[in-house]
Every structure is written in C-alpha cells, then in structure tokens.
Design an enzyme around this catalytic site. Structure first.
Site, PDB file in Angstrom:
ATOM      1  N   CYS A  87      -9.083  -1.318 -19.800  1.00  0.00           N
ATOM      2  CA  CYS A  87      -8.486  -0.023 -19.510  1.00  0.00           C
ATOM      3  C   CYS A  87      -7.071  -0.230 -18.992  1.00  0.00           C
ATOM      4  O   CYS A  87      -6.871  -0.798 -17.910  1.00  0.00           O
ATOM      5  CB  CYS A  87      -9.323   0.745 -18.492  1.00  0.00           C
TER       6      CYS A  87
ATOM      7  N   GLY B  46      -3.416   2.611 -22.258  1.00  0.00           N
ATOM      8  CA  GLY B  46      -2.775   1.289 -22.256  1.00  0.00           C
ATOM      9  C   GLY B  46      -3.341   0.337 -23.288  1.00  0.00           C
ATOM     10  O   GLY B  46      -2.593  -0.360 -23.994  1.00  0.00           O
TER      11      GLY B  46
END
Length: 336
Positions: free
Chosen positions: A92, A258
C-alpha cells in the site's frame, strides 16, 4: 467501564484523502519470523480485531489500516501489515507515505537527520526504502522506493454490454488491471464514484475469471488481482493523467494509489512512454497528487522490472481509544 472491555488505541492519518488507521496498542504481539507469517496468523486467529476497527460502527467500507510489527530483515526499522475491508493487502503506497511521516514524528526512528531521513520497512511484498523530507523536525513529504514492478501484458476481452475492451495488467507490489475509463462512458469524478465502484468490482471478477497470467514469479501468496485502476487524461498540462483504484471489496481509493502508480510506470516504460529519472504527476478522483519516477531497471526472475520511486504527503487527523465490549454484538463489526 466493564473490566472485560478490550481497548485498541490508534492514530488516524490520510494521504491524498485516503484514510489510514495506525494501530498503536491492543493487538497481540506476534513473534513470527516473516511479515507474511504474521499476516497469516492474524488472519487465522485475530481477524475479529481487524473487523472491529475497519468495519462499522468504528470504521466504514473505505477504511484502511496498518499494524506495525517486528522487522523481518536486519536492516529494516520495522515491519508493517496492511488491512482493509476485505482482509490484508501485500502493498500500500498511501500507507507507506503516511508511515514515513508517523515513524519520524511518533519517535519510532531514533536517528533523525535533516533535510532527509531514510529507513527501510518490511512489507508483505518485500522491503521498501522510505525517505522522509523534514523541515525543523516535521515531515513535509515522503518518498518510497518500491519493490520491483513489472508490466505483464495488454489484453482484449468481451465485457458485458461494452463489447470488446482493452486493459493492461501490471504489478506494483500488487497486481492491477488498468483500463481507460472512456471505454465505459464514465469520468473519474466524485459524481461517478458509485458507478466506478460497481464497474470496478465487476471488471475485477471478469479479469480474475478470464486471465491466467496473474502470477508472481517467486511468491505464490502475491499471485492475485488486488483491484482495477481506471485511467483518464487530465486537463492540466502539468499532470500526466488521473487514476482511480477500486480494490479489495469495492473500496475506492481517494489517493492516486502508490502501488498503482508504480504499476503504471512499469506499463509506460514497457511501451516506451516513460524513461528513467523522468518524473510524472498523477492525480486522484479528488485531485490529490502523487509523483512517480523510475530510478532504474532490474532483472527480476528473468524479466525486466523497474524500481519506481513514489512521492506524496500525509497528515494526521486524530487519535482514538476504541472500546470492544464483548456484549456488543454490532460492535464486532459489520458492513452495509
């Protein structure tokens, strides 16, 4: 207060509008040797704690969480477990950016240097290198060097009433299917959020059922499709494009994602559209922004992969002391 009530303390943050709930205390301390082993034990024995703080009434369908655990590697500061409405993810980016700020300002990293402090963390997908940019002891911006990310291929498929559509498959710490949103007659705007969630959930299941190439070259645990990312051109010439990621069980990422922009960089590089050390800006559905650039390429189990560097900013939003009363059945967690 009932002495049987369990307490869980958290710090809440957001990166680009995407929430992160960091567990400070209340979860068990597990001494497994790898982050993946810790994750497996949490899933098997303590998943009720994830549900209690991710799900309603304390959380919501789009809540995201992080648990700090012991490091797996000698040169890592600590390990992290990522959690969400469906379970646990392998990577993440928005949480990594947030923890790059929290680790400095909560005192988890003892040796601080300005203007930048760099440290490693162990994630389920591998080791991440985090660089926090500081001014007078406060983190202004965080970059992380991601795990090797790679493009798998471009596919055409018959999908519902839309007919033939095209999507890319790539890995940026997790596998995503990337599709241009104009194929579906929608736009990446808050007004279309519910339609995007529905479409993303349906497309994810379609890709899982029809694509046999969602396979990590070395770790079977990483060989699953985490979500779908829709792309759209951006009206601002300084911004490369917009992203919206629909992941887990229909969560909509408010940030550009991301790990998602890492996979996008791999796709662009493979197609000759992004060279080394060239930074691009990608916006989210709420126009928050991350930048990504490729620091280098590597041979990764016989394939060419990139090492992406993703940059963004995070903010603290509050703290909680949650109470888990065993007599409270709804307090165990539910989702609508």
């Amino acid at each position: 207060m009932n002495t049987s009530v369990q307490k869980i303390e958290t710090i809440d943050m957001h990166t680009g509008g995407e929430p992160l709930r960091i567990v400070l205390s209340g979860f068990p301390e597990l001494d497994e040797q790898t982050v993946l082993a810790v994750r497996d034990k949490l899933k098997e024995n303590y998943d009720h704690l994830r549900k209690a703080i991710m799900w309603e009434p304390r959380g919501h369908r789009d809540m995201y969480g992080l648990l700090r655990v012991q490091a797996e590697r000698e040169d890592s500061a600590f390990g992290v477990i990522f959690m969400h409405n469906e379970g646990y993810s392998t990577m993440c980016g928005h949480a990594t950016i947030a923890i790059g700020k929290a680790a400095i300002e909560l005192g988890w990293i003892k040796e601080i240097e300005e203007p930048t402090t760099t440290f490693n963390i162990d994630a389920p997908c591998g080791q991440l290198t985090v660089t926090s940019k500081l001014v007078e002891g406060k983190v202004q911006e965080v970059s992380f060097e991601n795990v090797p990310s790679f493009y798998v291929g471009t596919y055409k498929t018959q999908f519902e009433h839309f007919g033939e559509i095209t999507y890319d498959l790539a890995y940026g710490g997790a596998f995503y299917a990337y599709a241009d949103i104009d194929q579906f007659g929608l736009h990446i705007t808050p007004e279309h959020s519910f339609d995007l969630i529905s479409l993303g959930k349906r497309l994810k299941q379609h890709v899982i059922q029809t694509n046999t190439e969602i396979a990590h070259p070395s770790q079977k645990e990483l060989s699953f499709l985490y979500g779908c990312i829709f792309r759209e051109a951006h009206k601002d010439d300084g911004v490369h494009s917009k992203n919206v990621c629909i992941f887990a069980d229909g969560e909509l990422d408010r940030s550009p994602t991301g790990s998602g922009v890492s996979g996008r960089a791999a796709i662009l590089h493979a197609k000759g559209a992004l060279s080394l050390n060239k930074e691009i800006k990608i916006n989210s559905i709420v126009d928050s922004q991350m930048t990504v650039e490729i620091s280098r390429t590597v041979d990764y189990h016989g394939m060419t992969a990139i090492i992406p560097v993703v940059t963004g900013s995070a903010f603290f939003t509050g703290k909680h002391e949650f109470w888990l009363d065993p007599k409270d059945q709804l307090g165990k967690g539910f989702l609508l």
